[in-house]
Design a protein around this motif. Structure first.
Motif, PDB file in Angstrom:
ATOM      1  N   THR A  49       0.834  -1.319  -0.236  1.00 26.82           N
ATOM      2  CA  THR A  49       0.092   0.184  -0.070  1.00 26.82           C
ATOM      3  C   THR A  49       0.927   1.326   0.023  1.00 26.82           C
ATOM      4  O   THR A  49       2.069   1.170   0.339  1.00 26.82           O
ATOM      5  N   VAL A  50       0.545   2.350  -0.575  1.00 28.71           N
ATOM      6  CA  VAL A  50       1.068   3.490  -0.278  1.00 28.71           C
ATOM      7  C   VAL A  50       1.354   3.976   1.010  1.00 28.71           C
ATOM      8  O   VAL A  50       2.475   4.532   1.430  1.00 28.71           O
ATOM      9  N   ALA A  51       0.352   3.827   1.916  1.00 23.98           N
ATOM     10  CA  ALA A  51       0.574   4.223   3.341  1.00 23.98           C
ATOM     11  C   ALA A  51       1.834   3.501   3.790  1.00 23.98           C
ATOM     12  O   ALA A  51       2.665   3.963   4.546  1.00 23.98           O
ATOM     13  N   GLU A  52       1.968   2.192   3.330  1.00 22.33           N
ATOM     14  CA  GLU A  52       3.037   1.378   3.978  1.00 22.33           C
ATOM     15  C   GLU A  52       4.411   1.859   3.492  1.00 22.33           C
ATOM     16  O   GLU A  52       5.535   1.905   4.175  1.00 22.33           O
ATOM     17  N   ALA A  53       4.328   2.210   2.146  1.00 22.59           N
ATOM     18  CA  ALA A  53       5.624   2.886   1.500  1.00 22.59           C
ATOM     19  C   ALA A  53       6.022   4.037   2.049  1.00 22.59           C
ATOM     20  O   ALA A  53       7.180   4.181   2.545  1.00 22.59           O
ATOM     21  N   GLU A  54       5.127   4.776   2.510  1.00 21.88           N
ATOM     22  CA  GLU A  54       5.494   6.050   2.874  1.00 21.88           C
ATOM     23  C   GLU A  54       5.969   5.851   4.366  1.00 21.88           C
ATOM     24  O   GLU A  54       6.960   6.691   4.933  1.00 21.88           O
ATOM     25  N   GLU A  55       5.508   4.945   5.129  1.00 28.45           N
ATOM     26  CA  GLU A  55       6.108   4.347   6.434  1.00 28.45           C
ATOM     27  C   GLU A  55       7.199   3.962   6.439  1.00 28.45           C
ATOM     28  O   GLU A  55       8.112   4.385   7.389  1.00 28.45           O
ATOM     29  N   ILE A  56       7.645   3.267   5.505  1.00 31.98           N
ATOM     30  CA  ILE A  56       8.889   2.860   5.286  1.00 31.98           C
ATOM     31  C   ILE A  56       9.999   4.076   4.979  1.00 31.98           C
ATOM     32  O   ILE A  56      11.061   4.162   5.655  1.00 31.98           O
ATOM     33  N   ILE A  57       9.557   4.886   4.151  1.00 35.36           N
ATOM     34  CA  ILE A  57      10.479   5.836   3.850  1.00 35.36           C
ATOM     35  C   ILE A  57      10.494   6.871   4.916  1.00 35.36           C
ATOM     36  O   ILE A  57      11.993   7.199   5.108  1.00 35.36           O
ATOM     37  N   ALA A  58       9.669   6.937   5.571  1.00 37.17           N
ATOM     38  CA  ALA A  58       9.582   8.029   6.871  1.00 37.17           C
ATOM     39  C   ALA A  58      10.601   7.469   7.967  1.00 37.17           C
ATOM     40  O   ALA A  58      11.341   8.013   8.581  1.00 37.17           O
ATOM     41  N   ALA A  59      10.626   5.817   8.017  1.00 33.39           N
ATOM     42  CA  ALA A  59      11.264   5.308   9.038  1.00 33.39           C
ATOM     43  C   ALA A  59      12.979   5.238   8.665  1.00 33.39           C
ATOM     44  O   ALA A  59      13.695   5.541   9.561  1.00 33.39           O
ATOM     45  N   THR A  60      13.283   5.325   7.105  1.00 37.06           N
ATOM     46  CA  THR A  60      14.606   5.395   7.027  1.00 37.06           C
ATOM     47  C   THR A  60      15.321   6.807   7.088  1.00 37.06           C
ATOM     48  O   THR A  60      16.319   7.014   7.533  1.00 37.06           O
ATOM     49  N   ASP A  61      14.174   7.823   6.974  1.00 36.05           N
ATOM     50  CA  ASP A  61      14.797   9.224   6.872  1.00 36.05           C
ATOM     51  C   ASP A  61      14.835   9.533   8.456  1.00 36.05           C
ATOM     52  O   ASP A  61      16.049  10.125   8.795  1.00 36.05           O
ATOM     53  N   ALA A  62      14.158   9.095   9.151  1.00 37.65           N
ATOM     54  CA  ALA A  62      14.299   9.281  10.683  1.00 37.65           C
ATOM     55  C   ALA A  62      15.528   8.565  11.386  1.00 37.65           C
ATOM     56  O   ALA A  62      15.905   9.176  12.215  1.00 37.65           O
ATOM     57  N   ASN A  63      15.838   7.346  10.682  1.00 37.39           N
ATOM     58  CA  ASN A  63      17.137   6.918  11.381  1.00 37.39           C
ATOM     59  C   ASN A  63      18.391   7.109  10.542  1.00 37.39           C
ATOM     60  O   ASN A  63      19.387   6.540  10.810  1.00 37.39           O
ATOM     61  N   GLY A  64      18.074   8.004   9.496  1.00 37.98           N
ATOM     62  CA  GLY A  64      19.532   8.312   8.660  1.00 37.98           C
ATOM     63  C   GLY A  64      20.129   7.259   7.853  1.00 37.98           C
ATOM     64  O   GLY A  64      21.167   7.105   7.534  1.00 37.98           O
ATOM     65  N   VAL A  65      19.242   6.111   7.406  1.00 31.71           N
ATOM     66  CA  VAL A  65      19.859   5.381   6.614  1.00 31.71           C
ATOM     67  C   VAL A  65      19.234   5.532   5.171  1.00 31.71           C
ATOM     68  O   VAL A  65      18.445   6.271   4.906  1.00 31.71           O
ATOM     69  N   LYS A  66      19.944   4.951   4.110  1.00 32.95           N
ATOM     70  CA  LYS A  66      19.785   5.212   2.856  1.00 32.95           C
ATOM     71  C   LYS A  66      18.836   4.048   2.224  1.00 32.95           C
ATOM     72  O   LYS A  66      19.260   2.992   2.361  1.00 32.95           O
ATOM     73  N   LEU A  67      17.861   4.414   1.514  1.00 31.24           N
ATOM     74  CA  LEU A  67      17.053   3.398   0.924  1.00 31.24           C
ATOM     75  C   LEU A  67      16.859   3.734  -0.364  1.00 31.24           C
ATOM     76  O   LEU A  67      16.820   4.855  -1.045  1.00 31.24           O
ATOM     77  N   ILE A  68      17.041   2.596  -1.375  1.00 30.90           N
ATOM     78  CA  ILE A  68      16.741   2.668  -2.762  1.00 30.90           C
ATOM     79  C   ILE A  68      16.011   1.532  -3.097  1.00 30.90           C
ATOM     80  O   ILE A  68      16.112   0.304  -2.611  1.00 30.90           O
ATOM     81  N   VAL A  69      15.080   1.648  -4.270  1.00 29.56           N
ATOM     82  CA  VAL A  69      14.554   0.581  -4.690  1.00 29.56           C
ATOM     83  C   VAL A  69      14.990   0.184  -6.117  1.00 29.56           C
ATOM     84  O   VAL A  69      15.150   0.874  -6.908  1.00 29.56           O
ATOM     85  N   SER A  70      14.853  -1.243  -6.480  1.00 29.24           N
ATOM     86  CA  SER A  70      15.273  -1.582  -7.627  1.00 29.24           C
ATOM     87  C   SER A  70      14.297  -1.396  -8.657  1.00 29.24           C
ATOM     88  O   SER A  70      13.331  -2.012  -8.703  1.00 29.24           O
ATOM     89  N   LEU A  71      14.650  -0.270  -9.477  1.00 27.52           N
ATOM     90  CA  LEU A  71      13.808   0.104 -10.727  1.00 27.52           C
ATOM     91  C   LEU A  71      14.541   0.293 -11.827  1.00 27.52           C
ATOM     92  O   LEU A  71      15.052   1.192 -12.402  1.00 27.52           O
ATOM     93  N   PRO A  72      15.446  -1.017 -12.254  1.00 31.19           N
ATOM     94  CA  PRO A  72      16.604  -0.884 -13.033  1.00 31.19           C
ATOM     95  C   PRO A  72      16.383  -0.148 -14.563  1.00 31.19           C
ATOM     96  O   PRO A  72      17.305   0.365 -15.037  1.00 31.19           O
TER      97      PRO A  72
END
Length: 326
Positions: A102-125
């Motif tokens: 879901t979009v809500a879960e996707a946004e929750e994931i991104i918010a968690a990575t931003d809050a913890n200063g970790v880098k996230l990237i999705v494989s969209l090759p």
């Protein structure tokens, strides 16, 4: 970089898990050190293939101070839980699409990575392939005029039986709870984000037709139609039941563009254009974002909109209605 980043694989559910594990071993900036999976059969086999240790204890693995990041190729339905836990443990995340159910879960994931200063990237090759770069340049040049129709098709025959066998795509890809969706939700992500790149990320309406040629539980043949406010139409096609060349077709008021990976041929009208080499892939970009302290803004934005369109398409297919994009 003084020493390679230590990376663990979380989950061998997805068929691309081995590809990312292999990239981790091949990239000079990363080293594969561990594997976790809650399925011991998948996890131990994956660990054995790459000569690293296996554990079924996710909390213990994430607590290890020597692990810098994780590649996540679990079932789609647990992406949110696993990624938020990894982010809260301070681990950088490279993940297979779809980012979340879901979009809500996707946004929750991104918010968690931003809050913890970790880098996230999705494989969209395919965003970073040479033909995509060349097509964007043609669109930006105005040679096609106003785009009014686009079609992107990607398929393989992984659902079809061969020589008495079920098909090379594992049955877990057709389990509704874990996979979330079939051909459109998995392979169709690539035509979706390319259509959004070429025609726009936010269509007005989405309609969809799904069928199951092999009858394995979820659709293996899908067509999604996106209607845009500027009157353009995007057609997104994905399948697990035929082996065809990957194709892109764009039509505008002043010209047409076609691309096929059968010979890597890009044409505007009758003129064949050179196709440049691919730019840096998503995994390499992820390593750079970690080492340089930058954020994958465009990738994350497109990952959310990809999720939004796939969710809308699945709803349209289930209800048999055209759905307003929201």
């Amino acid at each position: 970089m003084s020493k390679p980043l230590n990376i663990a694989v979380l989950g061998f559910w997805h068929v691309h898990a081995k590809d990312y594990a292999r990239q981790t071993q091949q990239h000079p900036g990363t080293e594969l050190v561990a594997v976790w999976d809650d399925d011991p059969g998948l996890g131990q086999a994956g660990a054995d293939d790459f000569g690293v240790a296996y554990t079924d204890d996710l909390d213990a693995l994430l607590a290890r101070e020597d692990i810098d990041g994780v590649t996540i190729t679990t079932p789609t339905d647990v992406h949110r839980d696993v990624m938020v836990k990894a982010a809260n443990a301070g681990k950088h995340i490279f993940t297979e699409k779809l980012l979340a159910p879901t979009v809500a879960e996707a946004e929750e994931i991104i918010a968690a990575t931003d809050a913890n200063g970790v880098k996230l990237i999705v494989s969209l090759p395919r965003l970073y392939h040479g033909y995509t770069q060349a097509i964007r340049e043609v669109i930006d040049s105005g040679r096609l005029g106003q785009l009014n129709y686009g079609r992107v098709r990607l398929s393989h025959d992984g659902a079809l039986p061969r020589d008495g066998q079920e098909g090379w795509l594992p049955q877990r890809f057709f389990e509704p709870k874990t996979a979330i969706g079939g051909a459109l939700t998995d392979l169709g992500c690539h035509p979706v984000y390319l259509t959004q790149l070429f025609l726009g990320s936010t269509p007005e309406t989405i309609s969809a037709t799904y069928r199951s040629v092999a009858g394995r539980g979820l659709e293996d043949n899908a067509v999604v139609t996106a209607g845009y406010a500027d009157q353009a139409i995007g057609v997104i096609e994905a399948g697990f039941a035929s082996r065809n060349p990957f194709t892109i077709e764009l039509f505008g008021t002043e010209g047409t563009l076609t691309y096929t990976d059968d010979g890597n041929v890009l044409k505007v009208g009758d003129e064949q254009l050179p196709v440049p080499e691919h730019s840096q892939d998503a995994f390499g970009q992820w390593v750079d974002h970690i080492t340089e302290g930058t954020r994958a803004d465009d990738n994350l934005s497109r990952a959310v909109e990809l999720t939004r369109l796939v969710v809308t398409a699945n709803e349209a297919a289930e209800t048999g209605r055209s759905i307003a994009y929201k």
